[in-house]
Design an enzyme around this catalytic site. Structure first.
Site, PDB file in Angstrom:
ATOM      1  CG  ASN A 142      -0.331  -0.068   2.430  1.00  0.00           C
ATOM      2  OD1 ASN A 142       0.937  -0.527   2.562  1.00  0.00           O
ATOM      3  ND2 ASN A 142      -1.082   0.332   3.524  1.00  0.00           N
ATOM      4  CB  THR A 221       2.246 -12.270   6.661  1.00  0.00           C
ATOM      5  OG1 THR A 221       1.154 -12.676   5.757  1.00  0.00           O
ATOM      6  CG2 THR A 221       3.698 -12.523   6.021  1.00  0.00           C
ATOM      7  CD  GLU A 239       5.024  -0.384  12.490  1.00  0.00           C
ATOM      8  OE1 GLU A 239       3.912  -0.185  12.618  1.00  0.00           O
ATOM      9  OE2 GLU A 239       6.094   0.229  12.979  1.00  0.00           O
ATOM     10  CB  CYS A 273      -2.259  -0.480   8.315  1.00  0.00           C
ATOM     11  SG  CYS A 273      -0.844   0.901   8.515  1.00  0.00           S
ATOM     12  CD  GLU A 453       8.319   0.979   9.739  1.00  0.00           C
ATOM     13  OE1 GLU A 453       7.243   1.293   9.331  1.00  0.00           O
ATOM     14  OE2 GLU A 453       9.090   0.156   9.522  1.00  0.00           O
TER      15      GLU A 453
END
Ligand SMILES: NC(=O)C1=CN([C@@H]2O[C@H](COP(=O)(O)OP(=O)(O)OC[C@H]3O[C@@H](n4cnc5c(N)ncnc54)[C@H](O)[C@@H]3O)[C@@H](O)[C@H]2O)C=CC1
Ligand SMILES: NCCCC(=O)O
Length: 482
Positions: A142, A221, A239, A273, A453
């Site tokens: 994205n 994942t 994340e 997200c 981050e």
């Protein structure tokens, strides 16, 4: 197609044909175990010289790379739009937060320092903040260029090497970053891009010479990445997804709250997200709010993302479009009302008629137990829910396994901070949404992941602390004169 060629085509604006739906923009080979081994080997060599440089030296290279990204902003943004489908307008914003991230960590590179501690008898200790080694970055589709920058800038500033794997759905723009880093003066191999999907990601996570994995993607994942990393005792940054609440109190500035709700739901076709997709609106203003939200949503220009005035392009691919439309269908079946949108959109331009477009969707009459309110849709679907009291909305907002972000709109400053303190999330926006200044840390609580981050704190996630003890006297041994 080799990426240099692709970029030249963009610069010469000869990529017009890519507006043709389903045209091939590049063919890249997946990296297998052999290529991953080679990337790690080269990264280890580059790490040796890069980690020996002073922070100031690393900073200069990052600043040069930031300057080049800024200079090539339009070409990179065009490529990102072709890569991902988001509007050119948004791709430009992504490129801005990308070079800003490089500038920010260039500024911090020279300030990496330990502390000096005085001990008994004149002895002392000090700590050194040292890089980890070869770090791996695995990205989602994205924000392809931005994710590559947000992971690599702090890693490289700390003296690490990085191997980055973009999503196979958006493989191209990370290559531009690799070229820029090399031209800016990084040693070859310091920032490697490997291509591929799950298998390539697994080779990277399992490689014994990889020191850390930073992952952006889905919870399932992320769980696998953490399991693989655990076997090698590797630190991970995760994340992951979210189902964030946006709380709108009746004393808010309604105009800002409506704008905030659109920004919280419809950027990048809703594929963000941290989107605030559970929009809780206090009962007294819910009708006025909903009316205005629908009016503004109807005005969103959908179509060719390369056109200047488009604000919503196609979704990432056909299966994802189907999945998002499926959420709208199940919302209706469970009793929600589709007040606007939520269906396939066919642009008037015949070249785009098979594109993966949909109209942004506003759902009302939602309940907390509906699938559309509980699960991450990752598409342009806003669920509006009514609430009465602060205590009630806090309980409902926190009743989610996710904890990435939240927003609160109110003019009551005490309430704003009280609510922000109670929300179980990594980022809370007061009277705005989805703004991501690189100076502020970004990351999740609960199943939305951990590690951060951006912001100064991320230096800690890409470095390790060594303690050095210095004896100024003699060794006192319990074994002496026994
Ligand atoms: N918290 C955050 O910052 C963000 C979270 N996301 C989340 O990501 C999801 C959408 O992105 P996707 O790319 O579809 O996620 P995904 O989890 O399917 O893939 C993410 C990356 O992992 C790789 N991968 C897949 N299987 C792997 C495996 N077994 N081992 C190692 N790597 C593997 C993929 O090739 C891709 O590069 C959403 O759930 C969204 O919420 C997306 C963007 C930002
Ligand atoms: N610029 C916001 C980043 C959020 C995401 O990666 O989905």
């Amino acid at each position: 197609m080799e990426h240099r060629v692709l970029r030249e085509l963009v610069e010469k604006q000869e990529l017009v044909d890519t507006r043709e739906v389903e045209s091939v923009i590049a063919t890249l080979q997946c990296s297998g175990q052999k290529e991953v081994n080679l990337a790690v080997k080269n990264a280890k060599i580059a790490f040796k010289s890069w980690s020996k440089k002073s922070g100031m030296e690393r900073s200069r290279v990052l600043l040069e790379a930031a300057r080049m990204i800024k200079e090539q902003k339009d070409a990179i943004a065009t490529m990102e739009t072709i890569n991902n489908g988001k509007s050119l307008f948004e791709s430009r914003l992504d490129v801005d937060t990308s070079w800003q991230c490089l500038e920010y960590y260039a500024g911090l590179a020279a300030s990496m320092a330990g502390e000096h501690v005085q001990l008994l008898g004149g002895s002392f200790g000090y700590t050194r903040r040292e890089p980890l080694g070869v770090c791996v970055g695995i990205g989602a589709w994205n924000y392809p260029f931005q994710i590559a920058c947000w992971k690599s800038a702090p890693a490289l500033a700390c003296g690490n090497a990085m191997i980055f794997k973009p999503s196979p759905f958006t493989p191209v723009s990370a290559l531009l970053l690799a070229e820029i880093y090399t031209k800016a003066g990084m040693p070859p191999g310091l920032f490697n891009v490997v291509q591929g999907g799950a298998a390539t990601g697994q080779f990277l996570c399992q490689h014994p010479d990889v020191a850390k994995v930073s992952f952006t993607g889905s919870v399932p994942t992320g769980t696998k990445v953490m399991e693989m990393s655990a076997k090698g005792i590797k630190p991970v940054t995760l994340e992951l997804g979210g189902k964030s609440p946006l709380i709108i109190f009746s004393d808010c500035n309604l105009e800002n709250a409506v704008k905030g709700a659109l920004v919280a739901n419809f950027l990048t076709q809703g594929q963000v997200c941290c989107n605030g997709t559970r929009v809780f609106v206090q009962k007294g203003i819910i009708d006025a709010f909903t009316k205005e939200v629908v009016e503004q949503t109807q005005r969103i220009k959908i179509g060719d993302p390369l056109l200047e005035d488009t604000r919503m392009g196609p979704l990432i691919n056909a299966p994802h479009l189907e999945r998002v439309l499926g959420f709208v269908k199940s919302a209706k079946e469970q009793g929600a009302t589709v007040l606007y949108g939520g269906s396939l959109y066919v642009p008037t331009d015949p070249k785009l008629k098979h594109g993966y477009y949909m109209t942004p969707c506003i759902l009302t009459n939602c309940r907390d137990d509906m699938t559309c309110v509980r699960e991450e849709i990752f598409g342009p679907v806003m669920s509006i829910l009514s609430f009465e009291t602060e205590a009630e909305v806090l309980e409902r907002a926190n009743a989610s396994p996710y904890g990435l972000a939240a927003g609160v709109f109110t003019r009551d400053v005490q309430r704003a901070h009280r609510v922000a303190a109670e929300l179980q999330v990594g980022t809370c926006y007061i009277n705005n949404y989805n703004v991501s200044p690189v100076e502020l840390p970004f990351g999740g609580y609960k199943k939305s992941g951990f590690g951060r981050e951006n912001g100064r704190v991320t230096i800690e996630y890409y470095s390790q602390l060594k303690t050095v003890y210095v004896e100024m006297g003699d060794v006192e041994s319990p074994f002496e004169n026994q």
